[in-house]
Scaffold this motif. Sequence first.
Motif, PDB file in Angstrom:
ATOM      1  N   GLY A 102       0.821  -1.206   0.000  1.00 21.13           N
ATOM      2  CA  GLY A 102       0.000   0.000   0.000  1.00 21.13           C
ATOM      3  C   GLY A 102       0.858   1.261   0.000  1.00 21.13           C
ATOM      4  O   GLY A 102       0.547   2.239  -0.679  1.00 21.13           O
ATOM      5  N   LEU A 103       1.982   1.229   0.750  1.00 19.67           N
ATOM      6  CA  LEU A 103       2.890   2.376   0.784  1.00 19.67           C
ATOM      7  C   LEU A 103       3.494   2.632  -0.590  1.00 19.67           C
ATOM      8  O   LEU A 103       3.580   3.777  -1.047  1.00 19.67           O
ATOM      9  N   LEU A 104       3.918   1.547  -1.261  1.00 21.41           N
ATOM     10  CA  LEU A 104       4.483   1.705  -2.602  1.00 21.41           C
ATOM     11  C   LEU A 104       3.435   2.284  -3.551  1.00 21.41           C
ATOM     12  O   LEU A 104       3.731   3.151  -4.381  1.00 21.41           O
ATOM     13  N   ALA A 105       2.185   1.801  -3.405  1.00 18.77           N
ATOM     14  CA  ALA A 105       1.108   2.325  -4.249  1.00 18.77           C
ATOM     15  C   ALA A 105       0.881   3.800  -3.944  1.00 18.77           C
ATOM     16  O   ALA A 105       0.678   4.615  -4.859  1.00 18.77           O
ATOM     17  N   GLY A 106       0.943   4.171  -2.648  1.00 17.87           N
ATOM     18  CA  GLY A 106       0.786   5.571  -2.264  1.00 17.87           C
ATOM     19  C   GLY A 106       1.885   6.432  -2.884  1.00 17.87           C
ATOM     20  O   GLY A 106       1.628   7.519  -3.396  1.00 17.87           O
ATOM     21  N   LEU A 107       3.107   5.900  -2.878  1.00 12.97           N
ATOM     22  CA  LEU A 107       4.228   6.607  -3.492  1.00 12.97           C
ATOM     23  C   LEU A 107       3.963   6.802  -4.992  1.00 12.97           C
ATOM     24  O   LEU A 107       4.213   7.885  -5.552  1.00 12.97           O
ATOM     25  N   ALA A 108       3.431   5.763  -5.622  1.00 11.55           N
ATOM     26  CA  ALA A 108       3.088   5.881  -7.046  1.00 11.55           C
ATOM     27  C   ALA A 108       2.039   6.977  -7.238  1.00 11.55           C
ATOM     28  O   ALA A 108       2.100   7.754  -8.197  1.00 11.55           O
ATOM     29  N   GLY A 109       1.085   7.067  -6.288  1.00  7.01           N
ATOM     30  CA  GLY A 109       0.064   8.104  -6.365  1.00  7.01           C
ATOM     31  C   GLY A 109       0.671   9.499  -6.266  1.00  7.01           C
ATOM     32  O   GLY A 109       0.254  10.425  -6.960  1.00  7.01           O
ATOM     33  N   ILE A 110       1.709   9.633  -5.409  1.00  8.94           N
ATOM     34  CA  ILE A 110       2.402  10.923  -5.299  1.00  8.94           C
ATOM     35  C   ILE A 110       3.062  11.269  -6.642  1.00  8.94           C
ATOM     36  O   ILE A 110       3.032  12.410  -7.089  1.00  8.94           O
ATOM     37  N   LEU A 111       3.618  10.237  -7.297  1.00 10.77           N
ATOM     38  CA  LEU A 111       4.225  10.490  -8.607  1.00 10.77           C
ATOM     39  C   LEU A 111       3.165  10.888  -9.639  1.00 10.77           C
ATOM     40  O   LEU A 111       3.428  11.712 -10.512  1.00 10.77           O
ATOM     41  N   PHE A 112       1.960  10.289  -9.533  1.00 13.12           N
ATOM     42  CA  PHE A 112       0.865  10.677 -10.444  1.00 13.12           C
ATOM     43  C   PHE A 112       0.697  12.195 -10.432  1.00 13.12           C
ATOM     44  O   PHE A 112       0.692  12.842 -11.475  1.00 13.12           O
ATOM     45  N   VAL A 113       0.534  12.769  -9.203  1.00 13.01           N
ATOM     46  CA  VAL A 113       0.277  14.214  -9.122  1.00 13.01           C
ATOM     47  C   VAL A 113       1.522  15.037  -9.407  1.00 13.01           C
ATOM     48  O   VAL A 113       1.417  16.194  -9.789  1.00 13.01           O
ATOM     49  N   SER A 114       2.719  14.434  -9.220  1.00 12.61           N
ATOM     50  CA  SER A 114       3.933  15.184  -9.527  1.00 12.61           C
ATOM     51  C   SER A 114       4.097  15.347 -11.031  1.00 12.61           C
ATOM     52  O   SER A 114       4.577  16.357 -11.514  1.00 12.61           O
ATOM     53  N   ARG A 115       3.750  14.301 -11.768  1.00  9.19           N
ATOM     54  CA  ARG A 115       3.885  14.346 -13.226  1.00  9.19           C
ATOM     55  C   ARG A 115       2.887  15.315 -13.819  1.00  9.19           C
ATOM     56  O   ARG A 115       3.171  16.044 -14.740  1.00  9.19           O
ATOM     57  N   ASN A 116       1.669  15.258 -13.305  1.00 12.48           N
ATOM     58  CA  ASN A 116       0.555  16.027 -13.826  1.00 12.48           C
ATOM     59  C   ASN A 116      -0.220  16.518 -12.629  1.00 12.48           C
ATOM     60  O   ASN A 116      -0.599  15.701 -11.798  1.00 12.48           O
ATOM     61  N   PRO A 117      -0.480  17.817 -12.507  1.00 12.19           N
ATOM     62  CA  PRO A 117      -1.181  18.282 -11.302  1.00 12.19           C
ATOM     63  C   PRO A 117      -2.672  17.946 -11.332  1.00 12.19           C
ATOM     64  O   PRO A 117      -3.521  18.776 -11.049  1.00 12.19           O
ATOM     65  N   THR A 118      -3.007  16.721 -11.695  1.00 13.84           N
ATOM     66  CA  THR A 118      -4.412  16.308 -11.744  1.00 13.84           C
ATOM     67  C   THR A 118      -4.572  14.981 -11.015  1.00 13.84           C
ATOM     68  O   THR A 118      -3.604  14.254 -10.814  1.00 13.84           O
ATOM     69  N   ALA A 119      -5.804  14.688 -10.627  1.00  8.73           N
ATOM     70  CA  ALA A 119      -6.083  13.406  -9.992  1.00  8.73           C
ATOM     71  C   ALA A 119      -7.500  12.999 -10.363  1.00  8.73           C
ATOM     72  O   ALA A 119      -8.413  13.819 -10.362  1.00  8.73           O
ATOM     73  N   SER A 120      -7.665  11.735 -10.726  1.00 10.92           N
ATOM     74  CA  SER A 120      -9.016  11.266 -11.017  1.00 10.92           C
ATOM     75  C   SER A 120      -9.134   9.802 -10.607  1.00 10.92           C
ATOM     76  O   SER A 120      -8.132   9.123 -10.388  1.00 10.92           O
ATOM     77  N   ALA A 121     -10.381   9.343 -10.497  1.00  9.71           N
ATOM     78  CA  ALA A 121     -10.614   7.990  -9.989  1.00  9.71           C
ATOM     79  C   ALA A 121     -10.244   6.930 -11.012  1.00  9.71           C
ATOM     80  O   ALA A 121      -9.918   5.802 -10.661  1.00  9.71           O
ATOM     81  N   ASP A 122     -10.305   7.283 -12.308  1.00 12.93           N
ATOM     82  CA  ASP A 122     -10.094   6.231 -13.307  1.00 12.93           C
ATOM     83  C   ASP A 122      -8.746   6.343 -14.001  1.00 12.93           C
ATOM     84  O   ASP A 122      -8.532   5.747 -15.044  1.00 12.93           O
ATOM     85  N   TYR A 123      -7.808   7.094 -13.398  1.00 15.34           N
ATOM     86  CA  TYR A 123      -6.480   7.176 -14.002  1.00 15.34           C
ATOM     87  C   TYR A 123      -5.808   5.805 -13.953  1.00 15.34           C
ATOM     88  O   TYR A 123      -5.898   5.083 -12.970  1.00 15.34           O
ATOM     89  N   GLY A 124      -5.138   5.459 -15.045  1.00 16.82           N
ATOM     90  CA  GLY A 124      -4.343   4.237 -15.052  1.00 16.82           C
ATOM     91  C   GLY A 124      -5.134   2.966 -14.848  1.00 16.82           C
ATOM     92  O   GLY A 124      -4.662   2.027 -14.229  1.00 16.82           O
ATOM     93  N   SER A 125      -6.364   2.928 -15.382  1.00 17.00           N
ATOM     94  CA  SER A 125      -7.167   1.718 -15.153  1.00 17.00           C
ATOM     95  C   SER A 125      -6.570   0.499 -15.856  1.00 17.00           C
ATOM     96  O   SER A 125      -6.845  -0.636 -15.475  1.00 17.00           O
ATOM     97  N   SER A 126      -5.737   0.743 -16.885  1.00 15.00           N
ATOM     98  CA  SER A 126      -5.136  -0.409 -17.567  1.00 15.00           C
ATOM     99  C   SER A 126      -3.858  -0.861 -16.867  1.00 15.00           C
ATOM    100  O   SER A 126      -3.240  -1.842 -17.258  1.00 15.00           O
TER     101      SER A 126
END
Lengths: 345, 367
Positions: B254-278
């Motif tokens: 879960g921590l690694l996934a959380g870290l990945a989530g931090i990278l999501f917003v670092s790359r792009n200042p956006t967040a959505s529920a269906d990002y990266g569904s694939s």
Amino acid sequence: MSATGTSRLAALRGSNNEGVLALILVVLVIAMTIVNSDFLSAGTLFAILRSSIVPTVLALGVLIVIISGGIDVSFPAIAIFSAYTTVVLMRGSGIDAGVVLVLVVSLVIGALLGLVNGGLIARFKLPTLIVTLGTQGIFKGILIAYVGSRYIAELPLGMRMFSTQSLLTVPAGGENTSLHVLVVPAIVLCLLVNFLLRNTMFGRGVYAIGNDTEAARRVGFSVMRIQVILYVVAGVLAAFGGVLHVTLTRSANPQDLLGTELDTIAAVVLGGASIFGGRGSVLGTMLGVLLIQVINNSLILMGIPSAWQRTAVGLLLVIGVGVQAISARRSSRRVFAHREVVAPA
Amino acid sequence: MTDQKTDESVTRSTVRESNRRVDSAVMGAISRFHLQHGVVRMLVLTLLAFAIFTAVKPRVFLNPLNLQNIAIAAPEIGLLALAIMLTMLTGGIDLSIVAIANLTAITISSLYTAIGATDAGLAESLAPVIVLVGLAVGAVGGYVNGLLVSRVGITPILATLGTMQIFNGIAITWTGGKTLYGAPAMLTTFGRTVIAGIPALFLVLVAAAIVLAVVINKTALGATIRLQGANPVAARFSGIRTDRTLTSTYVMSGLLAGLAGILFVSRNPTASADYGSSYVLLVIVIAVLGGTNPNGGFGTVLGVILATLTLQIVSSGFNIIRLSSYDYAIAQGAILIIIMVIDQVTSGRRRRTVPKISDALATPTES
């Protein structure tokens, strides 16, 4: 309680908790009727049945695979691949094909794709999840990159003619609500798969290899042949589901159905099938699909945002499987104090 | 005549002797090679993919910008792949990681915009706290998985399938299905930072990989995780607290996934529920490709990192030679199945031939 009393109760409960599921369904329907008197109507019933048609047929294929101890995530890709390719072929050849031709072509495509899965799994003894994960990407990729990516609204006659057919129409409050005719093939397929699983040697073999592959082999089942056939059957059922989906939505969209695999697996598992194989029934699966559809429908009627649907299904899955796991643990502790059994019984 | 014969037999025996020596040396080299089989194979594949696209379109592919793009896209996928690899080590799987990562990204984005609405400066100075809260969301998600798997006793694939739906549902409800905009400037500048030609995001992946490799290979927890996957019964009978091992595994995932989530917003200042569904299926492909045994007990961090890079190289290369993302999906599936088939065929052969040697030695040095 007398011995016959407990056995009668056990029979009511069903070998895969079908009775419990049915009870939950009934309680849910009663609760919904109390909350919203509009719920218990022919319109709601028909809407739920209509939305259950495609998930039920897809779930039947998943059920067979899960009983055999495998997991298939490629079935939505097979379903839409078969149906969409059939529509493209019919349009390309200029034949306004009837039902028989449409079904034959799409089911053959489904069978071939299922054969790819079954062949790889049986021949090389690979993990089913990994193989179907790979073939899912391949099927989806070939479909959209090479068969077509366009949305098609002009369907062949065989699909068109059933799109708006009703089985029966009931007047309800000024306007008529009707039950879609395609519930008939869905029910027929349920009966067929039920017969296949319970009354044929093939069905026995599927349960046997799901329980213990090595034991099945020693008893004399040809594990390889059963595995190949069962993935072909699952492919055919997926293709049928795809055709029904295209017919119901009155359009062929190659992006449809993809991504629904985990929802269908959740329905089958809710229906009492064991993810470890060897357990599961058509009745349970039908109830599992219905339960999810009823929940989706009632959330809408209760005015709860449809966004909560996923959460509700997830909670239901965790609670359902969790209760099974805990009770399995308890009973195993009673029998063998040291055995490690986590399998939901 | 007789002299000649003995001569011949002497030379023959020396030839046989030297042959045997060469044989054993080769066998030794081969067995050492097999030890790192997954990693070596992945290294070959990575270089092969790199060489192919370099040969086809050297100008575009070797362009520093393109290489940097690969290094920016890879980290979030790599972190998720490491998370799933970790759970596969114990014989489980974590399907909820992408949902957890999105939940973390949504937490960070909405906390930042909520605080920023009243005081922009305060939101910026609280950024480290906000990021930590996001990471905590990841840990809590992992803890829920861990409890379901270890205490309740639900099979990991079903438990995380359920929590995936729950976390995803919460994210959809929270965002109302819309994409949130806004992320702390600290993160977005970090996302653009390049240190010595290497994007900072990639260094995050490298750092996480090193920490994880140390945990898996050098700590007691790592040993229990591997034993748990290799032989759960043996793990229990050797006195290992199975439930604790599993809970910490899923918290780490879960921590690694959380870290990945931090990278999501670092790359792009956006967040959505269906990002990266694939991504769910992609990271399973990567983990297995990297030599992780889905049944538990075996997997290497290096193999997973190399597999991540390979798939990113293929993805970028396909882009350059104008193949669609659907061709990439075909390639992904084909690579996965071909590798599995080759593995199965060669491991079957190895299993059939190796026992003779190991029986003679009768001292299993590695398992």
